[in-house]
Motif scaffolding. Sequence first.
Motif, PDB file in Angstrom:
ATOM      1  N   ARG A 335       0.830  -1.210   0.000  1.00  0.00           N
ATOM      2  CA  ARG A 335       0.000   0.000   0.000  1.00  0.00           C
ATOM      3  C   ARG A 335       0.869   1.267   0.000  1.00  0.00           C
ATOM      4  O   ARG A 335       0.601   2.209  -0.754  1.00  0.00           O
ATOM      5  N   HIS A 382      -8.276   5.535   0.602  1.00  0.00           N
ATOM      6  CA  HIS A 382      -8.966   5.358   1.873  1.00  0.00           C
ATOM      7  C   HIS A 382     -10.459   5.196   1.623  1.00  0.00           C
ATOM      8  O   HIS A 382     -11.251   6.079   1.938  1.00  0.00           O
ATOM      9  N   HIS A 389      -7.670   8.069  -4.207  1.00  0.00           N
ATOM     10  CA  HIS A 389      -6.602   8.675  -4.994  1.00  0.00           C
ATOM     11  C   HIS A 389      -6.752   8.093  -6.393  1.00  0.00           C
ATOM     12  O   HIS A 389      -6.531   6.902  -6.605  1.00  0.00           O
ATOM     13  N   GLU A 428      -7.964  15.279   1.176  1.00  0.00           N
ATOM     14  CA  GLU A 428      -7.051  15.352   2.321  1.00  0.00           C
ATOM     15  C   GLU A 428      -5.768  16.137   2.058  1.00  0.00           C
ATOM     16  O   GLU A 428      -5.030  16.402   2.991  1.00  0.00           O
ATOM     17  N   HIS A 429      -5.493  16.526   0.834  1.00  0.00           N
ATOM     18  CA  HIS A 429      -4.215  17.202   0.572  1.00  0.00           C
ATOM     19  C   HIS A 429      -4.311  18.717   0.595  1.00  0.00           C
ATOM     20  O   HIS A 429      -3.286  19.385   0.648  1.00  0.00           O
TER      21      HIS A 429
HETATM   22 ZN    ZN Z   1      -4.000   9.427   1.123  1.00  0.00          ZN
END
Ligand code: ZN
Length: 470
Positions: A335, A382, A389, A428-429
């Motif tokens: 992962r 996730h 992603h 999340e980024h």
């Molecule tokens: Zn991530």
Amino acid sequence: MSAVPQGSLLEQLAVIVGREHVLTAPEDTAPYLVDWRRQYRGPAEAVLRPASTAQVAALVALCARAGVAIVPQGGNTGLCGGSVPTGARREVVLSLARLNRIRALDALNDTVTAEAGCALAQIQRAADEAGRLFPLSLGSEGSCQIGGNLSTNAGGVNVLRYGNARDLVLGLEVVLADGRVWNGLRGLRKDNTGYDLKQLFIGAEGTLGVITAAVLKLYPKPTASATAWMAVRDPARAVELLARLRERLGDRLSAFELVSRRCLEAVLAHSGAVRDPLGAPHPWYVLAELADSGTHAALEARAEQALLECAERGVLIDLALAKSEAQAHELWRIRDTIPEAQFLNVKHDVSVPVSKVPDLIERAGSALERAFPGCAVYAFGHIGDGNVHYNVGMPEPRANEALVARRAEVNAIVYEVVAALGGSISAEHGLGQLKREEIARHKDALELELMRAVKRALDPRGIMNPGKVL
Ligand code: ZN
Ligand code: FAD
């Protein structure tokens, strides 16, 4: 190091932090002026390396008076170009790396007070040594810093159980855009005394102030864990598997990561040390982590029963359960290697409601195939948080370069599907420079107006990380 001219702004900054912590020579400043992916680069008058909140406050006050903008920088692992200057105006980079003390750890209150420049792994270790868990966990945890994690509201692999960075904060200390220090370092789980100001600075990507310290939540350290690599027919089965395992195992399920066969193949091609955990190939996989108090045998028995039920219902096709810590590590290595195994392509960090992830993958995939026949989608991430992603490339290097040059068209196709499913273009980024213009097309005008009002209230001169987010 080059000489600092007398009486200049740089000289005054040097009085605050010491001459050796005002970097101006190109060989010293270079690593601070380019982002991790080497997509963004910009000049700065200097890189400042304060060692205390008082020094940060004095530097910010001086820069504010001089009208010089401040780019806060943590570990510089951000993926949206937020931590480097844009070159549009006079800027300094303010590195938090020397603010790296754990100020306090209160095991009975389950809190740790850490300075912004503490590496995430350093905080995890401090918690561990006190018999506690700090659950935030990212691929970059050795080098990213907690100040950067909070400023990007980082996610990672344990969000399913513990929430994202925002959920792990009880208090903050922030240097405001005029150099005043807001001491909100409270370790309270209950505090209803008006607006929750700390939440404004979390996820603000350095555009509202400089986070200098935080009170973070700790959790009991699990005494048993189990790691499972599972094959499923399609993303819809993965979502069903998630629901069934949560019914059976509750919060013991701490991570639930989707991996496509194409991602696994990229990892196998990239790293000779990794092997396929299952005998036969399958189109999709899920990597799940379970953690509990009690014995390992008890957790394993519970997990095996839940997984058996899923297999009997046909939700799960095949399974490898790690028999040792080393085997669990091997599964996680697959992962963790995915991002570096497919470096150059068009990347998306998107989220939709968990139930809509299969639609996202299916609809975006068909639309991309129509526009760019033969394109290769690397979907992973996730799925337990609805965060995929979703990266797009071409199998052949020249065609891949041509596709990357047309990234705006690829983005438009993916973001249209995301919008139709009620999702977000940045899960999340963050936004940084990368999605600053794109977000204006996706956020409601009123929401953007409220964001600008907050920005004006906290940073009226616009000196905090300009050219990012808004
Ligand atoms: Zn991530
Ligand atoms: P930086 O990159 O230095 O800065 C990020 C932003 O925060 C910038 O806008 C900067 O100005 C601002 N900032 C930094 N410190 C402060 C401060 N003290 N006060 C105010 N503003 C500040 N992200 C995830 O969410 N989940 C993942 O799973 C994940 N995996 C990753 C894996 C790899 C290999 C890499 C390279 C990155 C990954 N990331 C992930 C992205 C990145 O690590 C996170 O965004 C991280 O939180 C950034 O922390 P940093 O200290 O490097 O911040």
